[in-house]
Design an enzyme around this catalytic site. Sequence first.
Site, PDB file in Angstrom:
ATOM      1  N   ASN A 208       0.845  -1.198   0.000  1.00  0.00           N
ATOM      2  CA  ASN A 208       0.000   0.000   0.000  1.00  0.00           C
ATOM      3  C   ASN A 208       0.877   1.242   0.000  1.00  0.00           C
ATOM      4  OD1 ASN A 208       0.595   0.707   2.853  1.00  0.00           O
ATOM      5  ND2 ASN A 208      -0.398  -1.269   3.205  1.00  0.00           N
ATOM      6  N   ASP A 277      -4.138  -6.381   4.672  1.00  0.00           N
ATOM      7  CA  ASP A 277      -5.160  -7.242   5.265  1.00  0.00           C
ATOM      8  C   ASP A 277      -5.107  -8.663   4.719  1.00  0.00           C
ATOM      9  OD1 ASP A 277      -6.203  -5.303   6.934  1.00  0.00           O
ATOM     10  OD2 ASP A 277      -7.481  -4.466   5.357  1.00  0.00           O
ATOM     11  N   ASP A 304      -4.849 -10.143  12.379  1.00  0.00           N
ATOM     12  CA  ASP A 304      -4.976  -8.750  12.808  1.00  0.00           C
ATOM     13  C   ASP A 304      -4.116  -8.592  14.070  1.00  0.00           C
ATOM     14  OD1 ASP A 304      -5.813  -6.297  14.033  1.00  0.00           O
ATOM     15  OD2 ASP A 304      -7.488  -6.285  12.621  1.00  0.00           O
ATOM     16  N   ILE A 305      -2.959  -7.959  13.907  1.00  0.00           N
ATOM     17  CA  ILE A 305      -1.977  -7.874  14.997  1.00  0.00           C
ATOM     18  C   ILE A 305      -2.549  -7.088  16.170  1.00  0.00           C
ATOM     19  CG2 ILE A 305       0.387  -7.207  15.576  1.00  0.00           C
ATOM     20  CD1 ILE A 305       0.906  -7.157  12.465  1.00  0.00           C
ATOM     21  N   PHE A 325      -4.467   3.018  14.736  1.00  0.00           N
ATOM     22  CA  PHE A 325      -4.738   4.024  13.712  1.00  0.00           C
ATOM     23  C   PHE A 325      -5.901   3.514  12.880  1.00  0.00           C
ATOM     24  CE2 PHE A 325      -1.574   7.483  13.192  1.00  0.00           C
ATOM     25  CZ  PHE A 325      -0.851   7.237  14.355  1.00  0.00           C
ATOM     26  N   LYS A 339     -13.625   0.410  15.333  1.00  0.00           N
ATOM     27  CA  LYS A 339     -12.331  -0.287  15.479  1.00  0.00           C
ATOM     28  C   LYS A 339     -11.821  -0.204  16.920  1.00  0.00           C
ATOM     29  CE  LYS A 339     -10.921   0.179  10.685  1.00  0.00           C
ATOM     30  NZ  LYS A 339     -10.198   0.938   9.674  1.00  0.00           N
ATOM     31  N   LYS A 343     -11.413  -3.786  18.610  1.00  0.00           N
ATOM     32  CA  LYS A 343     -10.030  -4.239  18.862  1.00  0.00           C
ATOM     33  C   LYS A 343      -9.622  -4.003  20.317  1.00  0.00           C
ATOM     34  CE  LYS A 343      -8.729  -3.551  14.012  1.00  0.00           C
ATOM     35  NZ  LYS A 343      -7.637  -3.599  13.055  1.00  0.00           N
TER      36      LYS A 343
END
Length: 402
Positions: A208, A277, A304-305, A325, A339, A343
């Site tokens: 990205n 992702d 997903d860390i 972020f 999020k 998370k």
Amino acid sequence: MLRNKKIILGVCGGIAAYKAIELLRLLTKSGADVHVIMTRAAQEFVAPLTFQTLSSNPVHTELFNLIAEREIGHISLADRADLFIVAPATANIIGKIANGIADDMLTTTVMATKAPVLFAPAMNVNMFTNPIYQENEEKLRRLGYLFEAPISGNLACGWQGEGKLAAPEAIFESALAALTEKDLAGRTILITAGPTREEIDPVRYISNHSSGKMGYALARAARRRGAKVLLVSGPTALDKPCGVSVIAVTSASEMQSEVMAHVAKCDVVIKAAAVADYRPLARNLTKIKKSADSTTIELIKNPDILAGLGALDSGLMPRPFLVGFAAETDALAENAAKKLKEKNLDMIVANDVSQADAGFNVDTNRALLFFRDGSSSQCGLMSKDQLAGSILDHVVARLTQH
Ligand code: CTP
């Protein structure tokens, strides 16, 4: 970053004197009001007019100057300074200061100041390793004087070894650190930055537009505030920040392994990285040859860390203060808040990456910060360095209650 700061830059006689020009430029660019003092020997290498033009202030060269001494120039300069930098600092100047000798404008002003003093030594390797020099430096360090150590390399005198003036950027970074309150002292912070790359075959990958600038700005700012910083970085074109341990990774799974290997010793984790992702289900061992007009690569979800870190509090490991972020192109607030909750974060920094002056690959950003307690804060358009400062202000304010 240095607006309203008065800095004295002492320049001694050595071939590295020309590098002080670059340091002066970095200081003035950051808003500092710089006053230069040159020793007699320094003027043999660079003309005072160069420093005068670039600092927009008169250069001080003589202790007994009739005009400057109307207000006892050396004392008034010493009193007004927020920071004193001597770069390059010769063995001679360090020897004089360590032994209380004040016989010119520079030594007298250093002796008279109450401001922090940062020496950036530069000299021949044998002078540098001479026990007399080493003892003088040791004495000054003990007394609270700061040093930006010289680096190894080819020296102007023909020798090779330690003694080369540190890079102006490294001296500048130490100057910023000297002027920063150490409100993160004793804390270990892990920051992830940059993109990840997921290999398709030996020549291609999925990635990205992340440049890593935001994460690197956070790493520099946290180090200045006294934290021990681990920077887990995907591939970027950025210079390694001074005083920060950098762990280079390529893929999301490598990033996850490094984050999990170090998280137990961290007080704070800030996940500024733009993690891919998905990754190709299988990496081709040889270059994929073109044949059909269209092709398909099957992708599989990456771990997903951050969500994994958020789940830590129910496990054996205490969970660090977690900052995520959210890179969004629409419904910024809703997506970021979702999020934060999903998370299990303490704080999330939401940017609209569709704007030209925010998000990926630019030096500025604007962000909305959301916190676990439901509160939020807006950061208008600012440099990534400034935003890093604001993010850390919020972390510091909340860390004691964590
Ligand atoms: N993140 C992570 N591991 C992933 C994906 C994201 O640790 N596999 C982290 C990022 O470092 C960032 C946060 O999760 O701190 C949000 O990343 P973002 O790309 O905005 O969102 P995603 O969770 O990936 O969701 P989506 O792509 O659907 O917006």
